[in-house]
Every structure is written in structure tokens, then in C-alpha cells.
Design an enzyme around this catalytic site. Sequence first.
Site, PDB file in Angstrom:
ATOM      1  N   GLY A  10       0.832  -1.213   0.000  1.00 37.59           N
ATOM      2  CA  GLY A  10       0.000   0.000   0.000  1.00 37.59           C
ATOM      3  C   GLY A  10       0.859   1.252   0.000  1.00 37.59           C
ATOM      4  O   GLY A  10       0.499   2.284   0.557  1.00 37.59           O
ATOM      5  N   GLY A  13      -0.353   4.763  -0.821  1.00 39.46           N
ATOM      6  CA  GLY A  13      -1.499   5.271  -0.053  1.00 39.46           C
ATOM      7  C   GLY A  13      -1.093   6.376   0.906  1.00 39.46           C
ATOM      8  O   GLY A  13       0.063   6.799   0.931  1.00 39.46           O
ATOM      9  N   ILE A  15      -0.902   6.403   4.272  1.00 43.41           N
ATOM     10  CA  ILE A  15       0.072   6.045   5.314  1.00 43.41           C
ATOM     11  C   ILE A  15       1.440   5.834   4.667  1.00 43.41           C
ATOM     12  O   ILE A  15       2.463   6.291   5.182  1.00 43.41           O
ATOM     13  CB  ILE A  15      -0.367   4.787   6.095  1.00 43.41           C
ATOM     14  CG1 ILE A  15      -1.659   5.079   6.867  1.00 43.41           C
ATOM     15  CG2 ILE A  15       0.717   4.325   7.066  1.00 43.41           C
ATOM     16  CD1 ILE A  15      -2.247   3.890   7.617  1.00 43.41           C
ATOM     17  N   ARG A  91     -11.354   2.347   6.445  1.00 45.63           N
ATOM     18  CA  ARG A  91     -12.735   2.587   6.862  1.00 45.63           C
ATOM     19  C   ARG A  91     -13.155   3.989   6.417  1.00 45.63           C
ATOM     20  O   ARG A  91     -12.380   4.931   6.481  1.00 45.63           O
ATOM     21  CB  ARG A  91     -12.746   2.492   8.392  1.00 45.63           C
ATOM     22  CG  ARG A  91     -14.061   2.545   9.039  1.00 45.63           C
ATOM     23  CD  ARG A  91     -13.929   1.910  10.409  1.00 45.63           C
ATOM     24  NE  ARG A  91     -13.129   2.689  11.339  1.00 45.63           N
ATOM     25  CZ  ARG A  91     -13.581   3.139  12.496  1.00 45.63           C
ATOM     26  NH1 ARG A  91     -14.831   2.909  12.856  1.00 45.63           N
ATOM     27  NH2 ARG A  91     -12.809   3.808  13.319  1.00 45.63           N
ATOM     28  N   VAL A 128      -0.839  -3.377   9.643  1.00 46.61           N
ATOM     29  CA  VAL A 128      -1.440  -2.077   9.960  1.00 46.61           C
ATOM     30  C   VAL A 128      -2.846  -2.013   9.356  1.00 46.61           C
ATOM     31  O   VAL A 128      -3.771  -1.470   9.966  1.00 46.61           O
ATOM     32  CB  VAL A 128      -0.550  -0.934   9.394  1.00 46.61           C
ATOM     33  CG1 VAL A 128      -1.183   0.430   9.620  1.00 46.61           C
ATOM     34  CG2 VAL A 128       0.841  -1.000  10.012  1.00 46.61           C
ATOM     35  N   GLY A 129      -3.001  -2.588   8.159  1.00 42.57           N
ATOM     36  CA  GLY A 129      -4.296  -2.558   7.460  1.00 42.57           C
ATOM     37  C   GLY A 129      -5.389  -3.197   8.315  1.00 42.57           C
ATOM     38  O   GLY A 129      -5.189  -4.266   8.891  1.00 42.57           O
ATOM     39  N   ASN A 130      -6.518  -2.540   8.382  1.00 42.83           N
ATOM     40  CA  ASN A 130      -7.601  -2.968   9.290  1.00 42.83           C
ATOM     41  C   ASN A 130      -8.517  -4.026   8.691  1.00 42.83           C
ATOM     42  O   ASN A 130      -8.709  -4.057   7.487  1.00 42.83           O
ATOM     43  CB  ASN A 130      -8.427  -1.747   9.683  1.00 42.83           C
ATOM     44  CG  ASN A 130      -7.751  -0.977  10.792  1.00 42.83           C
ATOM     45  OD1 ASN A 130      -7.189  -1.564  11.700  1.00 42.83           O
ATOM     46  ND2 ASN A 130      -7.810   0.343  10.702  1.00 42.83           N
ATOM     47  N   ASP A 158      -2.897   3.601  19.364  1.00 42.12           N
ATOM     48  CA  ASP A 158      -3.837   3.702  20.490  1.00 42.12           C
ATOM     49  C   ASP A 158      -3.081   4.069  21.768  1.00 42.12           C
ATOM     50  O   ASP A 158      -3.547   4.883  22.565  1.00 42.12           O
ATOM     51  CB  ASP A 158      -4.581   2.372  20.660  1.00 42.12           C
ATOM     52  CG  ASP A 158      -5.172   1.909  19.344  1.00 42.12           C
ATOM     53  OD1 ASP A 158      -5.948   2.669  18.761  1.00 42.12           O
ATOM     54  OD2 ASP A 158      -4.819   0.807  18.867  1.00 42.12           O
ATOM     55  N   ARG A 161      -2.190   7.723  21.589  1.00 40.91           N
ATOM     56  CA  ARG A 161      -3.392   8.543  21.814  1.00 40.91           C
ATOM     57  C   ARG A 161      -3.719   8.603  23.307  1.00 40.91           C
ATOM     58  O   ARG A 161      -4.042   9.662  23.851  1.00 40.91           O
ATOM     59  CB  ARG A 161      -4.574   7.931  21.055  1.00 40.91           C
ATOM     60  CG  ARG A 161      -4.495   8.117  19.560  1.00 40.91           C
ATOM     61  CD  ARG A 161      -5.498   7.233  18.828  1.00 40.91           C
ATOM     62  NE  ARG A 161      -5.557   7.574  17.408  1.00 40.91           N
ATOM     63  CZ  ARG A 161      -6.146   6.847  16.480  1.00 40.91           C
ATOM     64  NH1 ARG A 161      -6.744   5.707  16.807  1.00 40.91           N
ATOM     65  NH2 ARG A 161      -6.171   7.241  15.225  1.00 40.91           N
ATOM     66  N   HIS A 186      -7.440  -3.702  18.172  1.00 38.12           N
ATOM     67  CA  HIS A 186      -7.418  -2.304  17.689  1.00 38.12           C
ATOM     68  C   HIS A 186      -8.815  -1.988  17.160  1.00 38.12           C
ATOM     69  O   HIS A 186      -9.087  -2.074  15.966  1.00 38.12           O
ATOM     70  CB  HIS A 186      -6.366  -2.145  16.587  1.00 38.12           C
ATOM     71  CG  HIS A 186      -6.415  -0.800  15.915  1.00 38.12           C
ATOM     72  ND1 HIS A 186      -6.121   0.371  16.564  1.00 38.12           N
ATOM     73  CD2 HIS A 186      -6.760  -0.434  14.657  1.00 38.12           C
ATOM     74  CE1 HIS A 186      -6.265   1.392  15.737  1.00 38.12           C
ATOM     75  NE2 HIS A 186      -6.668   0.920  14.566  1.00 38.12           N
TER      76      HIS A 186
HETATM   77  P1  NAD Z   1      -5.182   4.354   1.444  1.00 33.06           P
HETATM   78  O1  NAD Z   1      -6.432   3.955   0.760  1.00 33.06           O
HETATM   79  O2  NAD Z   1      -4.718   5.775   1.363  1.00 33.06           O
HETATM   80  O3  NAD Z   1      -3.981   3.455   0.914  1.00 33.06           O
HETATM   81  C1  NAD Z   1      -4.087   2.074   0.824  1.00 33.06           C
HETATM   82  C2  NAD Z   1      -3.230   1.658  -0.353  1.00 33.06           C
HETATM   83  O4  NAD Z   1      -3.211   0.233  -0.369  1.00 33.06           O
HETATM   84  C3  NAD Z   1      -3.782   2.108  -1.711  1.00 33.06           C
HETATM   85  O5  NAD Z   1      -2.780   2.826  -2.403  1.00 33.06           O
HETATM   86  C4  NAD Z   1      -4.173   0.798  -2.418  1.00 33.06           C
HETATM   87  O6  NAD Z   1      -3.900   0.835  -3.804  1.00 33.06           O
HETATM   88  C5  NAD Z   1      -3.233  -0.170  -1.715  1.00 33.06           C
HETATM   89  N1  NAD Z   1      -3.679  -1.567  -1.758  1.00 33.06           N
HETATM   90  C6  NAD Z   1      -4.940  -2.055  -1.642  1.00 33.06           C
HETATM   91  N2  NAD Z   1      -4.936  -3.388  -1.756  1.00 33.06           N
HETATM   92  C7  NAD Z   1      -3.642  -3.747  -1.912  1.00 33.06           C
HETATM   93  C8  NAD Z   1      -2.985  -4.985  -2.102  1.00 33.06           C
HETATM   94  N3  NAD Z   1      -3.670  -6.135  -2.153  1.00 33.06           N
HETATM   95  N4  NAD Z   1      -1.640  -4.988  -2.230  1.00 33.06           N
HETATM   96  C9  NAD Z   1      -0.936  -3.849  -2.198  1.00 33.06           C
HETATM   97  N5  NAD Z   1      -1.500  -2.635  -2.063  1.00 33.06           N
HETATM   98  C10 NAD Z   1      -2.839  -2.593  -1.907  1.00 33.06           C
HETATM   99  O7  NAD Z   1      -5.302   3.872   2.971  1.00 33.06           O
HETATM  100  P2  NAD Z   1      -4.415   4.331   4.219  1.00 33.06           P
HETATM  101  O8  NAD Z   1      -5.037   5.548   4.811  1.00 33.06           O
HETATM  102  O9  NAD Z   1      -2.977   4.352   3.845  1.00 33.06           O
HETATM  103  O10 NAD Z   1      -4.733   3.143   5.235  1.00 33.06           O
HETATM  104  C11 NAD Z   1      -4.268   1.846   4.989  1.00 33.06           C
HETATM  105  C12 NAD Z   1      -4.829   0.877   6.023  1.00 33.06           C
HETATM  106  O11 NAD Z   1      -4.330   1.184   7.323  1.00 33.06           O
HETATM  107  C13 NAD Z   1      -6.361   0.916   6.168  1.00 33.06           C
HETATM  108  O12 NAD Z   1      -6.838  -0.419   6.303  1.00 33.06           O
HETATM  109  C14 NAD Z   1      -6.577   1.683   7.453  1.00 33.06           C
HETATM  110  O13 NAD Z   1      -7.803   1.387   8.040  1.00 33.06           O
HETATM  111  C15 NAD Z   1      -5.416   1.171   8.262  1.00 33.06           C
HETATM  112  N6  NAD Z   1      -5.038   1.948   9.442  1.00 33.06           N
HETATM  113  C16 NAD Z   1      -4.651   1.260  10.558  1.00 33.06           C
HETATM  114  C17 NAD Z   1      -4.281   1.946  11.702  1.00 33.06           C
HETATM  115  C18 NAD Z   1      -3.849   1.218  12.942  1.00 33.06           C
HETATM  116  O14 NAD Z   1      -3.636   1.875  13.983  1.00 33.06           O
HETATM  117  N7  NAD Z   1      -3.685  -0.084  12.955  1.00 33.06           N
HETATM  118  C19 NAD Z   1      -4.286   3.350  11.699  1.00 33.06           C
HETATM  119  C20 NAD Z   1      -4.677   4.014  10.544  1.00 33.06           C
HETATM  120  C21 NAD Z   1      -5.057   3.308   9.418  1.00 33.06           C
HETATM  121  C1  LMR Z   2      -7.382   4.560  13.369  1.00 35.17           C
HETATM  122  O1  LMR Z   2      -7.477   4.078  14.500  1.00 35.17           O
HETATM  123  O2  LMR Z   2      -7.191   5.776  13.164  1.00 35.17           O
HETATM  124  C2  LMR Z   2      -7.440   3.652  12.174  1.00 35.17           C
HETATM  125  O3  LMR Z   2      -7.548   2.320  12.590  1.00 35.17           O
HETATM  126  C3  LMR Z   2      -8.478   4.044  11.215  1.00 35.17           C
HETATM  127  C4  LMR Z   2      -9.852   3.635  11.659  1.00 35.17           C
HETATM  128  O4  LMR Z   2     -10.571   3.071  10.845  1.00 35.17           O
HETATM  129  O5  LMR Z   2     -10.197   3.913  12.805  1.00 35.17           O
END
Ligand code: NAD
Ligand code: LMR
Length: 326
Positions: A10, A13, A15, A91, A128-130, A158, A161, A186
Site C-alpha cells: 500500500g 497510499g 500512510i 474505513r 497495519v491494514g484494518n 492507540d 493517543r 485495535h
Molecule cells: P489508502 O487507501 O490511502 O492506501 C491504501 C493503499 O493500499 C492504496 O494505495 C491501495 O492501492 C493499496 N492496496 C490495496 N490493496 C492492496 C494490495 N492487495 N496490495 C498492495 N496494495 C494494496 O489507505 P491508508 O489511509 O494508507 O490506510 C491503509 C490501512 O491502514 C487501512 O486499512 C486503514 O484502516 C489502516 N489503518 C490502521 C491503523 C492502525 O492503527 N492499525 C491506523 C490508521 C489506518
Molecule cells: C485509526 O485508529 O485511526 C485507524 O484504525 C483508522 C480507523 O478506521 O479507525
Amino acid sequence: MKRVRVAVTGAAGQIGYALLFRIASGQMFGEDTQVDLQLLELEQALPALKGVVMELEDCAFPLLSSVTPTSEMSVAFKDADWALLVGSIPRKKGMERADLLKKNGGIFVEQGTAIAAHAKKSCKTLVVGNPCNTNSYVAKAMADGMDERNFFAMTMLDQNRAVTQLAQKASVPVSAVKNLAIWGNHSPSMYPDFYHATINGKPAHQVIDDEDWLQGEFLTTVQKRGAAIIEARGASSAASAANAVVDTVRNLTTPTPEGEFFSVAVSSDGSYGVPEGIMFSFPVRSTGDGWEIVQGLEHNGFGHSKLNATREELLNEQAAVEELLG
Ligand code: NAD
Ligand code: LMR
């Protein structure tokens, strides 16, 4: 000079954009480690990823040895020391993390399998992806022959925060707050454990001395912070999430200071009555190469009820993805 090969999914994206430059600058692995970045994206996002690679080049980072953008998992995970699995659908307003379960689970079936096939046997994987705990559970289950202790899911955001909420309430710098463990998922069921946290070495709940606030507003603010950011920004947290990825990897790769711990979801070994194999966030200490769950923390009735709720949620999430695991 040490050298580390890091796969980031990703990568184009939100992050990814906040994360890659911090890895390449040395903030994740330190000034004595060169980094090879292997960046995975969907085919349609490769043009955008090309732009990110151009920007990485334009930073002329001395520690950045190579950058490989690709849509092939076999290239992205090849010989990786670390796999940072960020890529997945975030999300949107009004969605719960559970809504993402089926959507994103399939990604981690493929990537867990590919990590086992192509990465180093010692590769460490941080999801990291949810929903990150259950996605990590899926990746771990698919990664035949890999050590389950090398799979993690991120709850550091978390923790960060929660630390800031306590520091603001007590009018102290964030550095005065220690040992704030996130237990469980999470998700809004997580338990930010203020009972074992300290402020300037004293129990945080004695310094703040407002149990209603701690059990009420504090808890819900931390649990729902992700949704509050989506509401305010129209997109999920990105810079703070990337910052927490850096913190998590640093915490796992450097010895934890005496008497302290940090939060990360790991495969449960049965500690605290959490069934084995669930990706559950615990207070953890690191030796630099290995880690252990901190033992012997006692929970009161409030803590037990929160631990039970988040454990049950994770068991339900796990049951919902069982069919994906074949
Ligand atoms: P985003 O949509 O900006 O970026 C995600 C990227 O992943 C996109 O560029 C997409 O093309 C790519 N992608 C999708 N499927 C893929 C695959 N199979 N292989 C490779 N790349 C792929 O999203 P973001 O804001 O960067 O968030 C990414 C993830 O992180 C989300 O699931 C979000 O909910 C999660 N997140 C987790 C936390 C945490 O604390 N754990 C915090 C924030 C966000
Ligand atoms: C967050 O905690 O900011 C991320 O997991 C994004 C979400 O869907 O809450």
C-alpha cells in the site's frame, strides 16, 4: 553498516506517503543501517507509486540503498527482513472496522502465503491494514513454516493517543506518562489500561484522581479516536499511524528500558487467559531481537470486564475469517 530489506504494501497510499520517508531517513532502523525498500501496490496505483519513488530519490537519503516498486508479491517480499502490511481498504465515515473484515481478509491470505514463499525465514511482519489484529491472524495462519512470534499487529497508535489524553488531563509532558498498555483489539473494544500506567512514577489513577473520567470519557475518547479523525478529516489517520509504525518497529528492535513496556498485538501464548494464537495486544518488553509478554499484572473487576469484551470480539472476528483460511 547494517542493512535491512523492508517490504511495504500500500506504498502509494496515505500512510505509505507518511511512512516511507521516515524509514528512508533512518528514523526506523537507526543511523547505522542502510535500507532497501520494496514497495508493493496494486497495478492501477503504480503510476502514483512512481511519483513517490521520484520523491524518495529527490531526498537523496544517504541510508537509502535501493527502491523497488512493484505489483508482484514475489518481488516485494523477496528476502525481506521486515514486511509492513499497510495496503488495504480504509474505513470510511459510518463504517465499523468489522465491515472491513471480509473485504480485506483476502489480501492477507495471499500476502501471508507470499511472505512464507519469498521472505527470509526470520522476516517480521507488522500488520497495519484494518482490522489489523485479525488480518495479522490470517497472514500468520497462511504463512506456513514461519515463526508465529514474528507476526504483529499495530496498537501503538492507540497507546500514543492514550498517553496524550492522560498527559493533557494531568497537565504534564507526554514523557511523564509511562506503561500505558493497550489490551486486546485495535477497535472500540480495546482496553487502554490506565490502572497500570504511571505519571512521573506514580499511579496515573492517583495523580488524576477522577475515576469517572478515566473509566468514562478517557476510555471512549481513545477507543473512538479513529472515527473522530475520519469525521474531522474525511479520511482515516495517516501521519499519526505512520508515526506509530516507526515507534512499533523501534520498540521491537531496541531493548525496552528497565521497568517499562509498550503495546503491540502478538500471537497469544495463553497469558492472562487469552486463548493461544489470537492476535491480542499485550504489554510487551523487547530485548532487541526477542520479546516477551509482561507477566503478573493484576486486573480489578473493571479491567477483567474490558479484557473479556475485547477477547470475545477477537474470537468472533477470528470465527468470521475461518472460511478464508480453507
Ligand atoms: P489508502 O487507501 O490511502 O492506501 C491504501 C493503499 O493500499 C492504496 O494505495 C491501495 O492501492 C493499496 N492496496 C490495496 N490493496 C492492496 C494490495 N492487495 N496490495 C498492495 N496494495 C494494496 O489507505 P491508508 O489511509 O494508507 O490506510 C491503509 C490501512 O491502514 C487501512 O486499512 C486503514 O484502516 C489502516 N489503518 C490502521 C491503523 C492502525 O492503527 N492499525 C491506523 C490508521 C489506518
Ligand atoms: C485509526 O485508529 O485511526 C485507524 O484504525 C483508522 C480507523 O478506521 O479507525
